[in-house]
Design an enzyme around this catalytic site. Structure first.
Site: not given
Ligand code: AMP
Length: 586
Positions: A8, A70
């Site tokens: 993740d 991100k």
């Protein structure tokens, strides 16, 4: 069979998991923590720091630290550190490398394969960038899977009964909603929706501005102009936000946050939960339409949802939960850990691919419509959002002028009828069209979306049968040569960083030894003969010269030589005085 890890790769934290004995388990990092902060820092001494160590130094080294990268994935944003510019893919690859290394140490085996999760609402550019980050980190990314789908997998593996679940995933940077139908080992995504840039970072930002405004009112100093103060504010804002998930009031106390001619300034401000909720109310309001859209796209009413699963740290905020509760009129399933369920689901998907999990089928969808720009800037979808993937659609193109040899196609993703309001995946050219009257040539272009949600385009000249695979020319996608170059650069940097660390350890030992030798020389000056004293002084000088140029081999060579001489000296001194002298590094 080689082990496959599930990752993740989060905005704030990253988690790695593996399937062990049929059960997904979290792999702790080298510090023993289950969550690794997604932060990369470059010390001015060539060191690359990742995770908690990077987080610990962020206040004093904010210029050379990168967090929440991100949020920039799939864009042409570059991060400048010193003279070098990094892409979001390269920064992410350092995080992935750390996770890979921690997994290798924990599992005691080399790891080269991974499943990486992305927000369901990620477009093609963002998915491609994530896959490239994996490649730069030396990982073969076997599958990209959607975070809410992964969360549902980790929940559903233990629940056999047929049911419809909704996953609400709110992390540090993105918000995703997915509705899935589970039953008989089939995990079928019915619809997905979300907001690409919405999460905990935005809540932190609101608190930071609130605190900075209050401080400015009191002290007439704008803390946002001071990098170090801003970084401190950021840390404390996040802490206060987390505290407010439990407490009704949080006190933000930062002594010596700045100074002016009158001396040091301290920040001490109280923030109540109600005030915080007021600061983020408009952001919370943005979370409801995607739920409605997902329900509508799945042709379901909220009453038909059997389970509500929460993923992502920000779903712990009471006001967020309240908004979800009122939108769905349903209680949450509480046995899923929102921080870990995505990585656990990725490990299950890795198990499916590796053949360790049988009888589970995952059917996912594409979050955005895929189409092309036509005359007048109109967007024409070829594959609609929420279509099951993999999927394909084709369209025949022709020429609009006699003798035209090239046709340009602009590929986009989104839902807006106006092409320029959607996300551009790039343009490609169909070249080498045979010379003919306008409208005569037929070029069939196939658009397909693979299981990772990544778009591929192939074209065929129907008349000649000439097939060509087209690379969409896009600033964000890399060729294999570019990836190889980035891998080589990253490896070189990491090797330099490791060498620097080795140097630090050696330097520490050597400095201790040098100090002891100097002390011994001083203390025993009357007992040491001139030749030995000279030899020792020369050896010390040689060692110092090697230290100056940071040549590890040369340092070690001279260290061994000095150590041998020092032992001689010890013997001499011991014989003369009977006293013991302790030797460093022996
Ligand atoms: P994730 O991407 O799932 O790791 O979520 C990280 C985000 O969740 C960050 O913005 C955190 O500040 C936030 N977060 C974690 N725990 C809490 C909490 N108890 N209350 C509010 N926000 C939290």
């Amino acid at each position: 069979m080689e082990k496959i890890i599930g990752i993740d790769l989060g905005t704030t934290n990253s988690v790695v998991a593996i399937l062990e004995g049929g059960e997904p388990v979290i792999i702790p990092n080298s510090r023993g923590d289950r969550l690794t902060p997604s932060i990369v820092a470059f010390s001015d001494k060539r060191e690359i720091l990742v995770g908690q160590v990077a987080k610990n130094q962020i206040v004093i080294n904010s210029e050379r630290s990168v967090s929440s990268v991100k949020r920039h994935m799939g864009t042409d944003y570059k991060i400048k550190i010193g003279r070098k510019k990094y892409t979001p893919q390269e920064i992410s690859s350092f995080i992935l490398r750390k996770l890979k290394k921690d997994a290798e140490e924990y599992l005691q085996t080399p790891i080269t394969k991974a499943v990486i999760t992305v927000p369901a609402y990620f477009d093609d550019n963002q998915r491609q960038a994530t896959k490239d980050a994996g490649k730069i980190a030396g990982l073969e990314v076997l599958r990209i899977i959607n975070e809410p789908t992964a969360a549902a997998l980790s929940y559903g593996l233990r629940h056999e009964e047929n049911q419809i679940v909704i996953v609400l995933d709110l992390g540090g940077g993105t918000y995703d909603v997915s509705i899935l139908e589970l039953g008989d080992g089939v995990f079928e995504v019915r619809s997905t929706s979300g907001v690409n840039h919405l999460g905990g970072d935005d809540f932190d930002e609101r608190i930071i501005n609130y605190l900075a405004d209050r401080f400015e009112e009191q002290e007439k100093i704008d803390l946002r102009q001071d990098r170090m103060a801003l970084q401190k504010l950021k840390e404390e804002a996040e802490k206060a936000k987390i505290e407010l998930s439990e407490a009704t009031v949080a006190t933000i106390n930062i002594p010596f946050i700045t100074a002016d001619a009158n001396g040091p300034k301290h920040l001490n401000i109280e923030l109540s939960r109600t005030e915080f909720e007021g600061l983020i109310q408009d952001l919370i309001n943005q979370m409801i339409p995607p739920i409605e859209k997902a329900l509508e796209d799945a042709s379901l009413s909220s009453a038909e949802i059997n389970r509500v699963i929460l993923a992502g740290g920000s779903t712990r905020i009471p006001a967020v939960r309240e908004a979800f509760r009122s939108a769905l009129d349903n209680e949450f399933y509480r046995k899923v850990n929102p921080d870990e369920c995505v990585a656990l689901g990725a490990a299950i998907q890795a198990g499916i691919l590796g053949g360790d999990v049988r009888g589970v089928v995952l059917v996912d969808v594409t979050p955005l419509s895929l189409g092309i720009e036509t005359e007048g800037g109109i967007f024409v979808p070829l594959i609609n959002r929420n279509t099951t993937i993999p999927t394909a659609s084709s369209k025949t193109f022709t020429t609009i002028a006699d003798g035209q040899s090239v046709v340009e196609v602009h590929v986009l993703q989104g839902e807006n009828p106006q092409a320029d309001k959607n996300i551009s995946l790039g343009k490609f050219q169909l070249g080498g069209i045979r010379s003919a009257r306008k409208g005569d040539p037929h070029i069939n272009v196939e658009f397909d979306i693979d299981v990772d949600g990544i778009v591929h385009v192939t074209a065929e000249d129907v008349d000649t049968g000439n097939q060509q695979t087209i690379r969409i020319t896009n600033a964000m996608s890399y060729s294999s040569e570019e990836i190889e170059r980035m891998v080589a650069e990253a490896e070189l940097q990491i090797a330099q960083s490791e060498k620097y660390n080795e140097l630090l350890v050696i330097k520490h030992d050597v400095e201790k030894l040098v100090k002891e030798v100097n002390q011994a020389l001083e203390q025993g000056s009357s007992e040491i003969d001139k030749q030995m004293s000279e030899e020792l002084t020369n050896a010390l000088n040689d060692l110092q010269a090697a230290l100056n140029v940071e040549d590890i081999e040369e340092i070690q060579f001279n260290q061994t030589a000095l150590l041998a001489m020092y032992e001689e000296l010890r013997k001499t001194l011991k014989n003369d005085s009977g006293a013991e002298v302790k030797v460093a590094g022996s």
